[in-house]
Design a protein around this motif. Structure first.
Motif, short mmCIF file in Angstrom:
data_model
loop_
_atom_site.label_atom_id
_atom_site.label_comp_id
_atom_site.label_asym_id
_atom_site.label_seq_id
_atom_site.Cartn_x
_atom_site.Cartn_y
_atom_site.Cartn_z
N ALA A 169 0.85 -1.19 0.00
CA ALA A 169 0.00 0.00 0.00
C ALA A 169 0.88 1.24 0.00
N THR A 170 0.52 2.20 -0.83
CA THR A 170 1.27 3.46 -0.91
C THR A 170 0.41 4.59 -0.36
N PHE A 171 1.02 5.40 0.51
CA PHE A 171 0.32 6.49 1.19
C PHE A 171 1.05 7.81 0.98
N THR A 172 0.34 8.89 1.26
CA THR A 172 0.96 10.20 1.31
C THR A 172 0.45 10.93 2.54
N SER A 173 1.34 11.71 3.16
CA SER A 173 0.98 12.55 4.30
C SER A 173 1.87 13.77 4.27
N ASN A 174 1.25 14.94 4.13
CA ASN A 174 2.00 16.18 4.05
C ASN A 174 3.00 16.08 2.89
N LYS A 175 4.31 16.12 3.17
CA LYS A 175 5.30 16.06 2.09
C LYS A 175 5.87 14.65 1.87
N TRP A 176 5.39 13.71 2.67
CA TRP A 176 5.99 12.37 2.65
C TRP A 176 5.13 11.38 1.87
N ASN A 177 5.72 10.74 0.86
CA ASN A 177 5.09 9.63 0.15
C ASN A 177 5.86 8.36 0.50
N PHE A 178 5.16 7.29 0.81
CA PHE A 178 5.84 6.06 1.24
C PHE A 178 5.00 4.84 0.89
N THR A 179 5.70 3.74 0.70
CA THR A 179 5.05 2.47 0.36
C THR A 179 5.35 1.45 1.45
N ILE A 180 4.30 0.76 1.89
CA ILE A 180 4.40 -0.28 2.91
C ILE A 180 4.20 -1.64 2.26
N TYR A 181 5.06 -2.58 2.62
CA TYR A 181 4.83 -3.99 2.31
C TYR A 181 4.65 -4.71 3.63
N THR A 182 3.61 -5.53 3.71
CA THR A 182 3.46 -6.36 4.91
C THR A 182 3.44 -7.82 4.50
N ILE A 183 4.13 -8.65 5.31
CA ILE A 183 4.20 -10.08 5.03
C ILE A 183 4.33 -10.83 6.35
N HIS A 184 3.72 -11.99 6.41
CA HIS A 184 3.87 -12.92 7.53
C HIS A 184 4.54 -14.16 6.94
N THR A 185 5.84 -14.27 7.15
CA THR A 185 6.56 -15.37 6.52
C THR A 185 6.19 -16.70 7.16
N ASP A 186 6.41 -17.77 6.40
CA ASP A 186 6.23 -19.12 6.92
C ASP A 186 7.48 -19.46 7.75
N PRO A 187 7.30 -19.89 9.01
CA PRO A 187 8.48 -20.20 9.83
C PRO A 187 9.44 -21.20 9.18
N ASP A 188 8.90 -22.11 8.38
CA ASP A 188 9.74 -23.14 7.76
C ASP A 188 10.51 -22.64 6.55
N THR A 189 10.10 -21.48 6.01
CA THR A 189 10.73 -21.01 4.77
C THR A 189 11.02 -19.52 4.83
N VAL A 190 11.49 -19.05 5.99
CA VAL A 190 11.72 -17.61 6.16
C VAL A 190 12.69 -17.07 5.12
N SER A 191 13.82 -17.73 4.96
CA SER A 191 14.84 -17.25 4.04
C SER A 191 14.32 -17.21 2.61
N ALA A 192 13.63 -18.27 2.20
CA ALA A 192 13.07 -18.32 0.84
C ALA A 192 12.02 -17.24 0.64
N ASP A 193 11.18 -17.02 1.66
CA ASP A 193 10.14 -15.99 1.56
C ASP A 193 10.76 -14.60 1.42
N LEU A 194 11.81 -14.34 2.20
CA LEU A 194 12.45 -13.03 2.13
C LEU A 194 13.17 -12.83 0.80
N THR A 195 13.66 -13.93 0.22
CA THR A 195 14.28 -13.84 -1.11
C THR A 195 13.24 -13.43 -2.14
N VAL A 196 12.05 -14.05 -2.08
CA VAL A 196 10.98 -13.68 -3.00
C VAL A 196 10.55 -12.22 -2.76
#
Length: 256
Positions: free
Chosen positions: A133-160
């Motif tokens: 999700a991308t937001f703006t507030s005053n002069k700041w524009n920013f994009t948020i990514y949220t993810i809940h990785t799988d405990p068994d595949t944390v490294s692979a998930d973060l690579t993706v």
């Protein structure tokens, strides 16, 4: 697609004085909380809903993780307690019968520009693809990514996730239960987002359990560091409420 629920926006209540988060017209607060199997059982508990709403109401943007509810109505019940917020919800994601959603709530101090759910494109390559999700507030524009990785595949998930995000040319924040510690991930020898700032540092405990683990993280790219002000952990959590603490960071919206 991602549903958006337009709720009436009034002036948000004043932040809770017991919360260490600074409050200012120039400060934007962003939080993430894994509510541990948030479904109809928790949504039907008024005491629990009031507790969640009281804590979450302190932030301009907050992310709810681990929504597990086939009826897709539990999150609406929580939203009813937070009438000054709008929110977006991802598709139900998961390669097994257990599926989860993310929700991003935001008040009228920020404006949502756009959002994208990566579930359909990446469901084959990861358990719970991210929501952006991308937001703006005053002069700041920013994009948020949220993810809940799988405990068994944390490294692979973060690579993706690295592949999805690429090399951004604007301010980017990653928030969520990354399971980036303990037996799931070697936090002292990180191989992901190595040139980014890990705001929630390795010595911070983000779990309710007796053991100390930094599963929940906030990671920001170099371009967002000039807006970054502070971070914190809201640890007023009992195991009946969640197995995770809420993590948050504050940012200045007066600089691009």
């Amino acid at each position: 697609g991602v549903q958006t629920c337009a709720l009436p926006i009034n002036q948000p209540k004043q932040p809770n004085p017991n919360n260490p988060k600074p409050s200012s017209s120039t400060v934007i607060s962003i939080a993430s909380w894994n509510l541990q199997i948030f479904g109809m059982s928790k949504a039907s508990n008024q005491t629990l809903l009031n507790y969640y709403a009281d804590k979450l109401n302190d932030y301009d943007i907050f992310i709810i993780q681990e929504i597990r509810d086939s009826s897709e109505t539990a999150i609406d019940t929580l939203a009813d307690k937070l009438p000054t917020y709008k929110y977006i919800v991802s598709e139900r994601a998961g390669q097994s019968s257990s599926k989860e959603q993310y929700a991003i709530f935001y008040n009228n101090r920020v404006r949502l520009i756009n959002y994208h759910d990566f579930q359909s494109e990446y469901q084959q390559s990861m358990q719970r693809p991210p929501l952006r999700a991308t937001f703006t507030s005053n002069k700041w524009n920013f994009t948020i990514y949220t993810i809940h990785t799988d405990p068994d595949t944390v490294s692979a998930d973060l690579t993706v996730l690295q592949t999805i995000i690429g090399t951004p040319s604007a301010d980017v924040l990653i928030l969520g239960d990354l399971n980036a510690d303990g037996s799931y991930y070697d936090e002292n020898n990180r191989q992901h987002f190595t040139n980014w700032k890990w705001v929630i540092e390795n010595n911070i405990d983000t779990t309710v359990a007796a053991s100390s683990n930094t599963y929940d993280r906030i990671i920001i790219n170099g371009m967002a560091t000039n807006n970054f002000l502070s971070f914190g952990v809201m640890n007023d959590v009992h195991s009946s409420q969640s197995d995770h603490y809420l993590v948050y960071a504050t940012f200045s919206n007066t600089t691009p």
